[in-house]
Design a protein around this motif. Structure first.
Motif, PDB file in Angstrom:
ATOM      1  N   ARG A 231     -40.337 -48.142  31.839  1.00 24.78           N
ATOM      2  CA  ARG A 231     -41.293 -48.205  30.737  1.00 24.78           C
ATOM      3  C   ARG A 231     -41.563 -46.818  30.158  1.00 24.78           C
ATOM      4  O   ARG A 231     -41.737 -46.663  28.950  1.00 24.78           O
ATOM      5  CB  ARG A 231     -42.602 -48.825  31.226  1.00 24.78           C
ATOM      6  N   PRO A 236     -42.162 -49.356  26.510  1.00 25.47           N
ATOM      7  CA  PRO A 236     -43.484 -49.381  27.164  1.00 25.47           C
ATOM      8  C   PRO A 236     -43.939 -50.754  27.626  1.00 25.47           C
ATOM      9  O   PRO A 236     -44.683 -50.851  28.599  1.00 25.47           O
ATOM     10  CB  PRO A 236     -44.410 -48.820  26.069  1.00 25.47           C
ATOM     11  N   GLN A 237     -43.515 -51.817  26.955  1.00 23.83           N
ATOM     12  CA  GLN A 237     -43.992 -53.148  27.290  1.00 23.83           C
ATOM     13  C   GLN A 237     -42.976 -53.972  28.087  1.00 23.83           C
ATOM     14  O   GLN A 237     -43.255 -55.115  28.438  1.00 23.83           O
ATOM     15  CB  GLN A 237     -44.342 -53.917  26.002  1.00 23.83           C
ATOM     16  N   ALA A 238     -41.814 -53.404  28.386  1.00 23.46           N
ATOM     17  CA  ALA A 238     -40.765 -54.161  29.073  1.00 23.46           C
ATOM     18  C   ALA A 238     -40.972 -54.125  30.583  1.00 23.46           C
ATOM     19  O   ALA A 238     -41.813 -53.393  31.101  1.00 23.46           O
ATOM     20  CB  ALA A 238     -39.392 -53.608  28.720  1.00 23.46           C
ATOM     21  N   THR A 239     -40.206 -54.918  31.283  1.00 23.52           N
ATOM     22  CA  THR A 239     -40.199 -54.923  32.742  1.00 23.52           C
ATOM     23  C   THR A 239     -38.814 -54.508  33.215  1.00 23.52           C
ATOM     24  O   THR A 239     -37.837 -54.567  32.468  1.00 23.52           O
ATOM     25  CB  THR A 239     -40.547 -56.305  33.299  1.00 23.52           C
TER      26      THR A 239
END
Length: 296
Positions: A231, A236-239
């Motif tokens: 991230r 930033p919002q991914a896994t």
């Protein structure tokens, strides 16, 4: 309750290390206090001291011989209390600017190490034992970046220590690499208290230093370990499950490197079922190294 006098020196040292790893910085009392029972007793005592409220009387009109009856002025209710608002986290712009200036002023990895060790603009440094910097060799062209130091890393002053470090050594050996032949580092150089996730402001303050590390070492391939690291650099919002095993580009200071993310060794220890996915990622990473002439 076990008293310190009943414990050996080794047991005391282990207990202190346990408290330090849990984020305990100091003890406030010589003897443990049951705050829950203390609060319940104080609440019961307050209830016993509070006098009973008399019933409210209705206002009655008073008669006047010289005019109409007058009404009693009704009591006004107190204004409602303002609801508490969640404080807004505002990054320290000056600390970020100071970090960027200190990082960009370094012309070598050794200068960058000195700049990082003397930097005092991040509050994470105040609670950490060690400042972690890149270890290993940049000559191979392989750079491996983890998230933030663990309790073992902070205690040893070396990235990827303890069980996770042992597993990382095995992962590297499986694709023909060794710890001393690659550049190992972390995105955050100081361990957050209690292993919590760094705040956005803390991450922004640390970012110039790791980006300068990448620019100065000029890696030919970068492997990111863990969800936080993926991230931090990619999305930033991914896994990690969404971005792992995919080649992307990482730009830092005018240098661009191919980068791939996979699971952190600690994640593999907690969820052994993901080891098969990590092995696929390592094979993909080895193939890229061979295509670039980094590995035979």
């Amino acid at each position: 309750m076990i008293q310190p006098s009943d414990m050996t020196a080794a047991e005391l040292a282990a207990l202190l290390a346990f408290h330090a790893d849990a984020g305990v910085d100091w003890l406030l009392e010589e003897v443990a206090v049951d705050r829950v029972a203390e609060f319940a007793a104080e609440k019961q005592a307050r209830g016993a001291r509070q006098p009973a409220q008399p019933p409210a009387r209705e206002a009655t009109p008073s008669a006047s011989s010289n005019g109409p009856q007058s009404r009693a002025t009704p009591e006004r209710s107190p204004p409602p209390r303002p609801q508490p608002t969640t404080p807004i986290v505002i990054p320290d712009d000056k600390a970020i600017a100071d970090a960027r200036f200190a990082a960009e002023s370094a012309r070598s990895l050794e200068e960058l190490r000195a700049a990082l060790e003397s930097f005092a603009g991040c509050n994470l440094k105040a609670s950490a034992r060690s400042t972690l910097f890149a270890e290993g060799s940049a000559k191979s062209g392989v750079m491996i970046i983890g998230p933030m130091p663990s309790a073992d890393d902070d205690r040893e002053g070396l990235a990827f220590s303890g069980r996770a470090g042992t597993l990382l050594d095995r992962m590297l050996q499986s694709i023909g690499l060794a710890r001393q032949d690659v550049l190992l580092t972390t995105a955050i150089p100081w361990r957050p208290p209690g292993n919590r996730v760094p705040s956005p402001a803390e991450a922004d303050i640390c970012r110039p230093f790791i980006e300068r590390q990448i620019a100065l070492s000029e890696p030919k391939a970068v492997l990111l370990l863990g969800n936080f690291t993926a991230r931090f650099f990619l999305a930033p919002q991914a896994t990690i499950h969404a971005v792992r095993g995919q080649w992307r580009e990482l730009a830092a200071g005018g240098h661009t490197s191919p980068v791939m993310a996979t699971f952190h060794p600690q994640e593999l220890l907690l969820a052994p079922a993901t080891k098969a996915l990590a092995w696929q990622d390592l094979l993909t990473f080895r193939q890229e190294l061979r295509s670039r002439g980094i590995q035979g």
